[in-house]
Scaffold this active site. Structure first.
Site, mmCIF file in Angstrom:
data_model
loop_
_atom_site.group_PDB
_atom_site.id
_atom_site.type_symbol
_atom_site.label_atom_id
_atom_site.label_comp_id
_atom_site.label_asym_id
_atom_site.label_seq_id
_atom_site.Cartn_x
_atom_site.Cartn_y
_atom_site.Cartn_z
ATOM 1 C CE LYS A 185 -20.943 -3.887 -56.196
ATOM 2 N NZ LYS A 185 -21.537 -5.462 -55.732
ATOM 3 N N GLY A 237 -20.813 0.979 -46.329
ATOM 4 C CA GLY A 237 -19.647 -0.149 -47.284
ATOM 5 C C GLY A 237 -18.511 0.312 -46.654
ATOM 6 C CB SER A 238 -14.301 0.275 -46.432
ATOM 7 O OG SER A 238 -15.063 0.205 -48.479
ATOM 8 C CB THR A 239 -13.762 5.018 -44.504
ATOM 9 O OG1 THR A 239 -14.556 4.512 -43.272
ATOM 10 C CG2 THR A 239 -13.619 5.895 -44.624
ATOM 11 C CD GLU A 240 -9.395 3.601 -48.627
ATOM 12 O OE1 GLU A 240 -9.318 4.314 -47.124
ATOM 13 O OE2 GLU A 240 -9.164 4.614 -49.653
ATOM 14 N N GLY A 242 -16.071 4.813 -49.817
ATOM 15 C CA GLY A 242 -16.368 5.535 -49.690
ATOM 16 C C GLY A 242 -16.037 7.010 -50.275
ATOM 17 C CD GLU A 259 -23.630 2.882 -41.984
ATOM 18 O OE1 GLU A 259 -22.670 2.519 -41.715
ATOM 19 O OE2 GLU A 259 -24.334 1.819 -41.971
ATOM 20 C CB CYS A 293 -19.486 -0.592 -40.497
ATOM 21 S SG CYS A 293 -22.512 -0.467 -39.958
ATOM 22 C CD GLU A 390 -15.136 -0.794 -40.422
ATOM 23 O OE1 GLU A 390 -15.182 -0.369 -41.200
ATOM 24 O OE2 GLU A 390 -16.571 -0.798 -39.708
#
Lengths: 478, 314, 300
Positions: A185, A237-240, A242, A259, A293, A390
């Site tokens: 995606k 993508g974002s840690t959230e 993730g 990542e 990132c 970030e």
């Protein structure tokens, strides 16, 4: 004097790109209408002009794509000898090279990043990544993962908008080389190059179902991650998000690689090669508008040279050319979306509110589109939001340190651990520092360098697993 | 840059000179090359290109430095310097004609009243291997014959041996011998081996009073590369920031095409700044470059590609 | 307490016999042997159900202290030379070998196995230390790489320890399983907070005594005895824990993995059918490593 050499506009031609009005999901080797019947409009962030309508894939489309990928894995791609899989990847790499200008222009249109970068960085790395992993396909038993490493099966892959096609390459090339099939995606705001990549898969006669591309938004991604028919989830993508994914796959036997975000420290010691350090600081934070990132978003400069370094840095930033992403002389392009621009503005405002001193060069922002000037905050402390969160934009926070121990302590004082930079002419100090930095990639006397042979990935909350190199195979082998 | 750049005690001894030069920030070769390569991707088109070409012509030190040079050759070159394209009077004249010292008189006569200066190489060009007395005699003779600019070579042997004081004092002596003539100091960067040395030699020459620092004699490869010019431009930029004095830069050797020239101008613009986009502060030491600039100029004004037979070979 | 001593009258100890001195089984935290800060203990029974001893019943705060001790020890331990770590792990094997009889007796009690089987398990556990002692200065060569990037850069990848690892020791193999999960974690420079097998914690405490006398710096391994289900959620959510080994987490493994996601801990899921006697290979060791890649230009 200035006008003696004001660069005239040097636009790259858009004519190499022929956009369709509408793009559909690519499932089982064909573009087929999404079951949802819903569409998103993807626009050029540099002028907000719509580029195309792109289908939003729903749960039924995910089902179909996963089933197609499973079928392809079971019947074609899994059983295929590695050397034949490799040849498909080589073929794809060649087509990517042949169509690289078209893809570079399209990427700049859809993402807003300068053509200089898509042309000279993204696209060469995309083709190189396929070349690199193509060669692994028939050598996996020599890769150090046991005598008979097996593919996992169907990989669900979700990629971000900052390097759309490059992130696709980082995901698809190793997955295919190891014998997995994929459902990928692309990001909501940058689906177009992934859909042209689907055409390239057709052009390469890749068996149907080996690669499936599902454009869509967050819901599409969630459905894909939740799908029990996949054996592996790979996410950048974002840690959230993730965290959400790590929670979603907990207790299953599906593998995950993530990542995620970063807040990279760029440490400049007092004996650094100053001119190159300035270049490294600039590329560390302004490359790709700071939508990186692994950006060097925290400059840690030794206090004894801060006064010498900062004026040089400002003078250098004044030379950056912001504007039309398709102009070959543009250094800083557009912010990818209105939402991202809001986030950058919010954090920059917090920097000023919390007492840091912001500076931007005199620089005219285009009236339409999403733009943010290169910005440097000085007087930043570890406690400021702009030193901890970030920003994912062209905003640099400058902090100072007195001793190497303090530099390392500050650099590591973050839940992230993706990248770091070290600038010193003294080899032993470089190695001492690199050894202590808790980061997956350390650039010494350089920054933001990437290569398919070089493993990339984070420590701590920047994620787990590596992409690139021999290490990158592990995420797709069982 | 250290404020002590021009403290008199810097040159008090070889040790103090060494301390100063080795205290300069290092140059990372890979980073410097990458920066130069990045700037060379600048795309200079249409009106900007037209201005760049005319500026480049005005910056050319049209050069002949051959053992086979004759008065006739120098006269022909001088004619070309004043009217680079006899068919097009709108083409500006070049900055200077650069010759060996024994031919200065010929050039001065040929260029009288034209506004094109005469530059002379001196100091046992190109090797620089001669006693100081011979170098000074060479210089004085050229100046006496009317040279407005002297292109001297440094003693690379002394530099590489760490005898910075000798290099420094020689430049001072030649500068004194120059009188009112402008002094360009050739570093011969192709023999200095490292970019750290290029930076040190630049500062050494500037410290000793050079009006220009120049990359190369043209007799040693590599000559003027973009990274070398970049580092020299950084030196004059930093020196200006520290002292307020502007020193010029002259890449010479290997600049043959309009593209090469434009890339140099981009470096000047983005590294030293637009103030250096002036023949008083930037020169291009070249011979065949001029015809390529003329051809590109024609291409821009007429829209058709010209052939080399339409430009004089001098 | 579980000694076969009659309580109905004066101790019938013959004047010639000597009363045994019993051991108090405590926690192992930061190199010291404290009782639980909670003051709690729980009875430990043999496989046959006989009372063996009381073990400390570690609390949430003991777990917290263990993480702090492990974090404090991490810099020093990971900074040791690989050779030195290997030497210390080998020293653990030596010390364990010297206490073989004690371990065998405890194991026989805990697992209800015969003396020969117990001795074999102890021998295998000792050998497991030797195996991992040997890895300490080799895994970096096997897992690291010199990467041929396309440019003038020296590019090198090396494995580094993840940090503080919370290890839930296997419930079914109180010594060999225990050593099999601790050794790979610390061989590479990580530090560990270990929750011992709940019903058979005594070999773990004895192992702690071995570790304490093997030049292993205090805090590198911290051993908690108690209720795995009580301690695990705190460790799984603790933001200063970098990784979890869920080998002995049982039915809670899913919840713990979910909790670990909040700080993106590395999680080693339990093997549904572990064979602790099998060749351990490098997989478990590799799981608690991070790859760091360093770039440096090559120029004059």
């Amino acid at each position: 004097m200035d006008q003696i050499f004001e660069y005239a506009p040097a636009p790259e031609s858009r004519s190499v790109v022929s956009l369709r009005d509408t793009y559909e999901p690519f499932i089982d080797g064909a573009f087929t209408p999404a079951a949802t019947g819903e569409y998103l409009t993807t626009a050029n962030p540099a002028d907000e002009e719509p580029l195309a309508r792109v289908a939003v894939s729903g749960a039924a489309d995910v089902d179909r794509a996963v089933a197609a990928a499973r079928r392809a894995f079971d019947t074609v791609w899994g059983p295929m000898p590695g050397r034949e899989r490799g040849k498909y990847l080589f073929r794809i790499a060649r087509i990517l090279q042949e169509r690289s200008r078209e893809l570079a222009v399209l990427e700049s249109l859809d993402n807003g990043k300068p053509i200089k970068e898509t042309r000279d960085v993204d696209l060469p790395l995309v083709a190189a990544h396929f070349f690199y992993y193509a060669g692994w396909a028939d050598k996996l038993e020599h890769a150090g993962f046991g005598p008979r490493p097996r593919p996992l099966g169907v990989a669900a892959q979700i990629i971000p908008w900052n390097f759309p096609l490059l992130m696709l390459a980082w995901k698809i090339a190793p997955a295919l080389a190891t014998g997995n099939t994929v459902v990928l995606k692309p990001a909501e705001t940058t689906p177009l190059t992934a859909l042209v990549f689907a055409e390239i898969c057709q052009e390469a006669d890749l068996p149907p179902g080996v690669v499936n591309i599902l454009p869509g938004a967050g819901e599409t991604g969630r459905a894909l991650v939740a799908h029990p028919g996949t054996d592996k989830v790979a996410f950048t993508g974002s840690t959230e998000v993730g965290r959400e994914i790590a929670r979603a796959v907990a207790g299953t036997d599906r593998r995950v690689s993530l990542e995620l975000g970063g807040k990279g420290a760029n440490i400049v010691y007092d004996d650094a090669a100053l001119d190159q350090a300035v270049e490294g600081i600039v590329s560390g934070i302004f490359f790709n508008q700071g939508h990186v990132c692994c950006a060097g978003s925290r400059l840690l400069v030794q206090e004894s040279i801060a006064e010498e370094l900062l004026p040089r840095l400002r003078a250098r930033i004044e030379r950056l050319r912001l504007g039309d992403p398709l102009d070959k002389n543009t250094d800083i392009g557009a912010i990818n979306s209105a939402a991202q621009l809001d986030r950058i503005r919010d954090l920059a405002r917090s920097g000023a509110d919390e007492g840091a001193e912001g500076w931007s060069p005199a620089c005219e922002l285009p009236e339409r589109g999403y733009w943010f000037p290169p910005t440097v905050f000085t007087g930043v402390t570890q406690a400021h939001r702009i030193a901890r969160e970030e920003i994912f934009g062209p905003v640099l926070s400058v902090l100072t340190f007195r001793t190497p121990e303090e530099a390392v302590a500050k650099a590591n004082n973050t839940p992230y651990g993706l990248s770091a930079g070290v600038w010193t002419e003294k080899g032993s100090r470089m190695l001492w520092t690199a050894e202590r930095l808790r980061a997956g990639v350390v650039w010494s006397n350089t920054f933001n360098k990437f290569d398919p042979a070089s493993p990339f990935g984070g420590y701590k909350e920047s994620g787990y697993g590596r992409e690139g190199g021999r290490h990158g195979l592990e995420a797709y082998l069982g | 840059m250290p404020d002590s750049a021009f403290a008199p005690e810097t040159a008090a001894s070889n040790a103090s000179l060494r301390a100063f030069l080795h205290g300069l920030p290092g140059v990372d070769e890979v980073g410097a090359r990458a920066r130069a390569a990045d700037l060379s991707t600048r795309s200079i088109k249409t009106t900007a290109k037209a201005r760049a070409i005319d500026l480049a012509i005005r910056m050319v030190d049209l050069t002949t430095l051959e053992g086979a040079d004759t008065p006739g050759k120098v006269r022909a070159l001088s004619a070309k310097a004043v009217h680079p394209d006899p068919a097009d009077p709108s083409v500006p004249r070049v900055a200077a004609v650069c010759v060996y010292s024994d031919l200065v008189g010929v050039a001065v006569e040929a260029l009288a009243g034209s506004g094109v200066k005469v530059a002379s190489v001196a100091t046992a060009f190109p090797a620089g291997r001669a006693p100081l007395s011979a170098k000074l005699t060479d210089t004085r003779r050229a100046v006496a014959d009317g040279a407005a600019e002297i292109d001297m070579v440094i003693d690379r042997g002394a530099f590489l041996a760490g005898d910075y004081r000798k290099v420094h004092d020689e430049i001072i002596a030649v500068k004194e011998a120059c009188g009112d003539a402008h002094l360009k100091v050739i570093l011969e960067t192709g023999e200095l081996a490292t970019y750290d040395n290029v930076r040190r030699a630049s500062w050494l020459a500037i410290h000793a009073g050079a009006d220009f620092i120049k990359t190369s004699t043209g007799k040693v490869a590599p000559a003027a590369t973009l990274p070398v010019t970049l580092i020299m431009l950084e030196a004059v930029r930093d020196h200006h920031a520290a002292t307020g004095r502007r020193v010029g830069v002259k890449p010479a050797g290997g600049i043959r095409t309009t593209k090469d020239a434009v890339r140099n101008l981009v470096l000047v613009n983005e590294v030293a700044g637009p103030a250096w986009l002036d023949p008083d502060l930037f020169r291009l030491g070249a011979s065949s470059l001029l015809n390529d600039l003329l051809m590109q100029r024609t291409r821009l004004t007429t829209g058709t590609y010209p052939g080399p037979d339409y430009y004089t070979l001098d | 307490m579980a000694e076969p001593v009659a309580h109905d009258g004066p101790a019938p100890v013959p004047s010639s016999a000597r009363l045994a001195v019993r051991k108090t089984y405590k926690l192992y935290l930061g190199g010291a042997f404290p009782r639980s800060e909670s003051g709690r203990s729980y009875p430990v029974a043999s496989h046959q159900g006989d009372h063996l001893a009381n073990a400390a019943l570690a609390s949430r705060k003991d777990a917290r202290d263990a993480v702090a001790a492990a974090r404090k020890a991490f810099g020093g331990w990971s900074g040791r030379t690989a050779y030195n770590r290997g030497q210390i792990l080998y020293r653990v094997a030596e010390m364990m070998e010297g206490r073989s009889a004690q371990f065998a007796a405890e194991l026989a009690d805990a697992e209800g196995i015969g003396a020969a089987a117990a001795e074999a398990a102890v021998a295998a556990a000792v050998d497991r230390w030797v195996y991992h002692a040997g890895w300490a200065d080799k895994y970096a060569q096997v897992l690291g790489a010199s990467n041929p990037v396309s440019g003038p850069y020296y590019n090198h990848s090396a494995p580094e320890p993840t940090g503080v690892v919370a290890v839930f020791a296997p419930q079914d193999s109180p010594l060999l399983g225990l050593v099999s999960v601790i050794a790979p974690v610390i061989a590479t420079g990580n530090t560990a907070v270990v929750v011992a097998a709940e019903r058979a914690p005594l070999p773990a405490v004895t192992l702690a005594e071995v570790l304490a006398t093997s030049d292993l710096p205090g805090g590198v391994v911290n051993i908690l005895t108690g209720r795995t289900a009580e301690l695990a959620p705190h460790l799984a959510s603790h933001a200063d824990v970098n990784a979890l080994d869920l080998a002995g987490a049982g039915d809670d493994a899913v919840d713990l993995e979910r909790a670990a996601a909040t700080t993106l801990k590395r999680v080693l899921r339990p093997d549904p059918a572990p064979d602790w006697t099998a060749d351990p290979g490098i997989a478990r060791l590799a799981h608690f490593l991070e790859t760091k890649t360093v770039w440096h230009p090559i120029g004059m």
